[in-house]
Design an enzyme around this catalytic site. Structure first.
Site, PDB file in Angstrom:
ATOM      1  N   HIS A  51       8.717 -16.679 -18.153  1.00  0.00           N
ATOM      2  CA  HIS A  51       8.490 -15.480 -18.952  1.00  0.00           C
ATOM      3  C   HIS A  51       8.042 -14.357 -18.032  1.00  0.00           C
ATOM      4  O   HIS A  51       7.376 -14.592 -17.026  1.00  0.00           O
ATOM      5  CB  HIS A  51       7.447 -15.725 -20.044  1.00  0.00           C
ATOM      6  CG  HIS A  51       7.465 -14.657 -21.099  1.00  0.00           C
ATOM      7  ND1 HIS A  51       6.835 -13.443 -20.930  1.00  0.00           N
ATOM      8  CD2 HIS A  51       8.057 -14.598 -22.315  1.00  0.00           C
ATOM      9  CE1 HIS A  51       7.037 -12.689 -22.002  1.00  0.00           C
ATOM     10  NE2 HIS A  51       7.776 -13.362 -22.854  1.00  0.00           N
ATOM     11  N   ARG A  52       8.400 -13.111 -18.396  1.00  0.00           N
ATOM     12  CA  ARG A  52       8.142 -11.971 -17.509  1.00  0.00           C
ATOM     13  C   ARG A  52       7.021 -11.066 -18.018  1.00  0.00           C
ATOM     14  O   ARG A  52       7.025  -9.867 -17.757  1.00  0.00           O
ATOM     15  CB  ARG A  52       9.420 -11.169 -17.304  1.00  0.00           C
ATOM     16  CG  ARG A  52      10.034 -10.614 -18.591  1.00  0.00           C
ATOM     17  CD  ARG A  52      11.275  -9.780 -18.304  1.00  0.00           C
ATOM     18  NE  ARG A  52      11.820  -9.186 -19.523  1.00  0.00           N
ATOM     19  CZ  ARG A  52      12.715  -8.200 -19.541  1.00  0.00           C
ATOM     20  NH1 ARG A  52      13.169  -7.705 -18.405  1.00  0.00           N
ATOM     21  NH2 ARG A  52      13.170  -7.716 -20.687  1.00  0.00           N
ATOM     22  N   ASP A 102       4.581 -19.081 -26.943  1.00  0.00           N
ATOM     23  CA  ASP A 102       4.476 -17.670 -26.593  1.00  0.00           C
ATOM     24  C   ASP A 102       3.757 -17.551 -25.259  1.00  0.00           C
ATOM     25  O   ASP A 102       2.961 -18.413 -24.890  1.00  0.00           O
ATOM     26  CB  ASP A 102       3.725 -16.902 -27.685  1.00  0.00           C
ATOM     27  CG  ASP A 102       4.116 -15.441 -27.701  1.00  0.00           C
ATOM     28  OD1 ASP A 102       3.584 -14.695 -26.864  1.00  0.00           O
ATOM     29  OD2 ASP A 102       4.962 -15.060 -28.515  1.00  0.00           O
ATOM     30  N   GLU A 103       4.039 -16.477 -24.537  1.00  0.00           N
ATOM     31  CA  GLU A 103       3.430 -16.309 -23.216  1.00  0.00           C
ATOM     32  C   GLU A 103       1.910 -16.239 -23.280  1.00  0.00           C
ATOM     33  O   GLU A 103       1.219 -16.558 -22.309  1.00  0.00           O
ATOM     34  CB  GLU A 103       3.980 -15.056 -22.522  1.00  0.00           C
ATOM     35  CG  GLU A 103       3.652 -13.737 -23.195  1.00  0.00           C
ATOM     36  CD  GLU A 103       4.638 -13.347 -24.287  1.00  0.00           C
ATOM     37  OE1 GLU A 103       4.595 -12.181 -24.706  1.00  0.00           O
ATOM     38  OE2 GLU A 103       5.440 -14.207 -24.717  1.00  0.00           O
ATOM     39  N   LYS A 145       5.824 -18.616 -33.913  1.00  0.00           N
ATOM     40  CA  LYS A 145       4.943 -17.555 -34.403  1.00  0.00           C
ATOM     41  C   LYS A 145       4.115 -18.099 -35.567  1.00  0.00           C
ATOM     42  O   LYS A 145       4.563 -19.013 -36.252  1.00  0.00           O
ATOM     43  CB  LYS A 145       5.778 -16.349 -34.879  1.00  0.00           C
ATOM     44  CG  LYS A 145       6.758 -15.802 -33.856  1.00  0.00           C
ATOM     45  CD  LYS A 145       6.088 -15.072 -32.721  1.00  0.00           C
ATOM     46  CE  LYS A 145       7.116 -14.474 -31.767  1.00  0.00           C
ATOM     47  NZ  LYS A 145       6.496 -13.745 -30.648  1.00  0.00           N
ATOM     48  N   THR A 194      10.798 -18.677 -30.321  1.00  0.00           N
ATOM     49  CA  THR A 194       9.375 -18.605 -29.987  1.00  0.00           C
ATOM     50  C   THR A 194       8.560 -18.859 -31.250  1.00  0.00           C
ATOM     51  O   THR A 194       8.796 -18.227 -32.280  1.00  0.00           O
ATOM     52  CB  THR A 194       9.023 -17.222 -29.419  1.00  0.00           C
ATOM     53  OG1 THR A 194       9.895 -16.929 -28.333  1.00  0.00           O
ATOM     54  CG2 THR A 194       7.581 -17.183 -28.941  1.00  0.00           C
ATOM     55  N   ASN A 196       0.802  -1.230   0.000  1.00  0.00           N
ATOM     56  CA  ASN A 196       0.000   0.000   0.000  1.00  0.00           C
ATOM     57  C   ASN A 196       0.829   1.272   0.000  1.00  0.00           C
ATOM     58  O   ASN A 196       0.346   2.337  -0.400  1.00  0.00           O
ATOM     59  CB  ASN A 196      -0.926   0.017   1.227  1.00  0.00           C
ATOM     60  CG  ASN A 196      -2.103  -0.916   1.054  1.00  0.00           C
ATOM     61  OD1 ASN A 196      -2.377  -1.376  -0.050  1.00  0.00           O
ATOM     62  ND2 ASN A 196      -2.785  -1.214   2.141  1.00  0.00           N
ATOM     63  N   HIS A 218      13.549 -14.303 -19.050  1.00  0.00           N
ATOM     64  CA  HIS A 218      13.808 -13.280 -20.063  1.00  0.00           C
ATOM     65  C   HIS A 218      14.424 -12.054 -19.395  1.00  0.00           C
ATOM     66  O   HIS A 218      13.968 -11.609 -18.346  1.00  0.00           O
ATOM     67  CB  HIS A 218      12.508 -12.913 -20.785  1.00  0.00           C
ATOM     68  CG  HIS A 218      11.990 -14.021 -21.639  1.00  0.00           C
ATOM     69  ND1 HIS A 218      11.888 -13.926 -23.007  1.00  0.00           N
ATOM     70  CD2 HIS A 218      11.581 -15.273 -21.325  1.00  0.00           C
ATOM     71  CE1 HIS A 218      11.419 -15.064 -23.491  1.00  0.00           C
ATOM     72  NE2 HIS A 218      11.230 -15.895 -22.480  1.00  0.00           N
ATOM     73  N   LYS A 226       9.678 -22.510 -28.062  1.00  0.00           N
ATOM     74  CA  LYS A 226       8.947 -21.924 -26.926  1.00  0.00           C
ATOM     75  C   LYS A 226       7.506 -21.604 -27.284  1.00  0.00           C
ATOM     76  O   LYS A 226       7.231 -21.080 -28.358  1.00  0.00           O
ATOM     77  CB  LYS A 226       9.666 -20.643 -26.482  1.00  0.00           C
ATOM     78  CG  LYS A 226       8.928 -19.805 -25.446  1.00  0.00           C
ATOM     79  CD  LYS A 226       9.678 -18.509 -25.180  1.00  0.00           C
ATOM     80  CE  LYS A 226       8.880 -17.575 -24.294  1.00  0.00           C
ATOM     81  NZ  LYS A 226       7.704 -17.021 -24.975  1.00  0.00           N
TER      82      LYS A 226
END
Length: 475
Positions: free
Chosen positions: A294-295, A203-204, A175, A173, A123, A327, A201
């Site tokens: 992954h971030r 993808d996230e 695609k 990654t 907080n 990452h 990988k």
């Protein structure tokens, strides 16, 4: 109420509001080896002295509240309170200060990043007396870090599992990130792995959507892994994203991955949450799975220079919560990452002992003792021309991940993977021969392209591609 309690509650209690600095600003305090230390970038509201602002941060992130309460007399505030013990102005910034705060270890539950962050970055970040607040760094004492399992396996164990040494690992990654069917997705994985990559990988964004349910994806990816391993003689992996809407569903997906015999799963640790991530890391260690992290969502937290939390803190938290890869930016690609700052938190991820170095944004010396290291993953807008710089910047203990830089090859996925593997092997050989990758990088890539048509085609496609914008993440 007993007379004894009556006396304790009344003696020394005076209702009302008093300045935080009277209790929580202690410039003479000598920090203890067991304290968690924090460096906050504080921007006070006009008229609020920096000492009061720093003390307010210490108070509101530990034992304090806005007014004096009679129950303060029932405990030892001196034992439990956070202390602002030093304040310094930020060079080149008006009305910004670094406030150093020490927290006693007893404020935090053992082995819980969730509890630590609930206090330190809770907080207090909405406190009205501050225009902005950013947590720049934390010092985690060994007494606290030893209560965490940390990464499921760590760098050396991963290399032993994969039987791969002396070079960075290569990834990609798949695609487009969304929309492929499970069978077509598995085919893309196979083409990349047979071409020479170590990993592919999810993808996230890929969890379990209507166009590709998680179980179907896991099955087709496992088939691709085993087929590529049989063809190449190398151990391969695909980061199967186990992130889900509940912890129970996440673990169910990890269990299925283990039953398939694949080497690695993946988690989005910020959107999934630290409690879920720590649970998954424990499962992965117990069951021999590597864990790729992954971030996603990090830039919401860390990109503003004066408010939020620096990624080096998120990186330390991940090492405690558990992950074998994370990452970490590229320095040279499409995503944020200033070189010295990036290398600072890369060292915090990999090394056992990191000295304080303000030129790289490291505010405290960090001793991880025996906590395993995490492989940094360079990913985002990188291609074969970046390979010399990436090899030189990140070294062997890293994962270099080319998504579009593999799948965008004019001849397809497998030739794209070949191009990246040839470029990497050429750079590693040149480095081992003592050549300067920073100065001779382009020459090394051109020489390798003469005997690799796949690399030559990749060089031609991406020779003009650059992502040149000023870095936001500066000291």
């Amino acid at each position: 109420m007993s007379p004894q309690t009556e006396t304790k509650a009344s003696v020394g209690f005076k209702a009302g509001v008093k300045d935080y600095k009277l209790t929580y600003y202690t410039p003479d305090y000598e920090t203890k080896d067991t304290d968690i230390l924090a460096a906050f970038r504080v921007t006070p509201q006009p008229g609020v002295p920096p000492e009061e602002a720093g003390a307010a941060v210490a108070a509101e992130s530990s034992t304090g509240t806005w007014t004096t309460v009679w129950t303060d007399g029932l405990t030892s505030l001196d034992r439990y309170k956070g202390r602002c013990y030093h304040i310094e102005p930020v060079a080149g910034e008006e009305s910004q200060f670094i406030a150093y705060v020490a927290y006693p270890l007893d404020l935090f539950e053992e082995g819980s990043v969730t509890n630590m962050f609930t206090s330190i970055v809770g907080n207090v970040f909405g406190f009205k007396a501050l225009r902005a607040l950013r947590l720049e760094d934390l010092r985690i004492p060994p007494a606290y870090s030893k209560t965490f399992q940390g990464p499921p396996h760590g760098i050396q164990v991963e290399r032993d599992k994969l039987n791969k040494y002396g070079r960075p690992l290569l990834g990609c990654t798949i695609k487009p990130k969304l929309g492929l069917s499970a069978k077509n997705y598995g085919r893309a994985v196979y083409e990349c792995l047979r071409g020479g990559l170590d990993f592919t990988k999810d993808d996230e964004n890929v969890n379990s959507q209507p166009f590709m349910r998680w179980r179907d994806r896991f099955l087709f990816c496992a088939e691709a892994i085993y087929k590529a391993q049989a063809e190449t003689g190398e151990i391969k992996g695909h980061y199967l994203n186990a992130t889900a809407g509940t912890c129970e569903e996440m673990i169910k997906r990890a269990v299925f991955a283990r039953e398939l015999g694949v080497p690695i799963v993946m988690h989005d640790y910020l959107t999934g949450g630290f409690t879920a991530n720590t649970s998954l890391a424990h499962y992965c260690r117990d069951n021999g799975l590597l864990l790729h992290i992954h971030r996603a969502m990090h830039a919401v937290i860390d990109r503003q220079k004066n408010h939020g939390m620096h990624f080096r803190v998120l990186a330390k938290a991940l090492r405690m919560s558990g992950g074998d890869h994370i990452h970490a930016g590229t320095v040279v690609g499409k995503l944020e990452g200033e070189r010295e700052i990036t290398l600072g938190f890369v060292d915090l991820l990999r090394d056992d002992y990191i000295e304080k170095d303000r030129s790289r944004g490291i505010y405290f010396t960090q001793d991880w003792v025996s906590l395993p290291g995490v492989l940094p993953v360079a990913s985002g807008g990188i291609h074969v021309w970046h390979m010399p710089a990436l090899t030189e910047i990140f070294g062997d203990d890293s994962v270099l991940q080319f998504g579009g830089g593999t799948l965008g090859h004019p001849w397809g996925n497998a030739p794209g993977a070949v191009a990246n593997r040839v470029a990497l092997e050429a750079c590693v050989q040149a480095r081992n021969e003592g050549r300067d990758l920073a100065r001779e990088g382009n020459e090394i890539i051109r020489a390798a392209a003469k005997w690799s048509p796949e690399l030559a085609a990749a060089c031609e496609v991406w020779k003009e591609i650059k992502f040149e914008f000023p870095a936001m993440d500066t000291l």
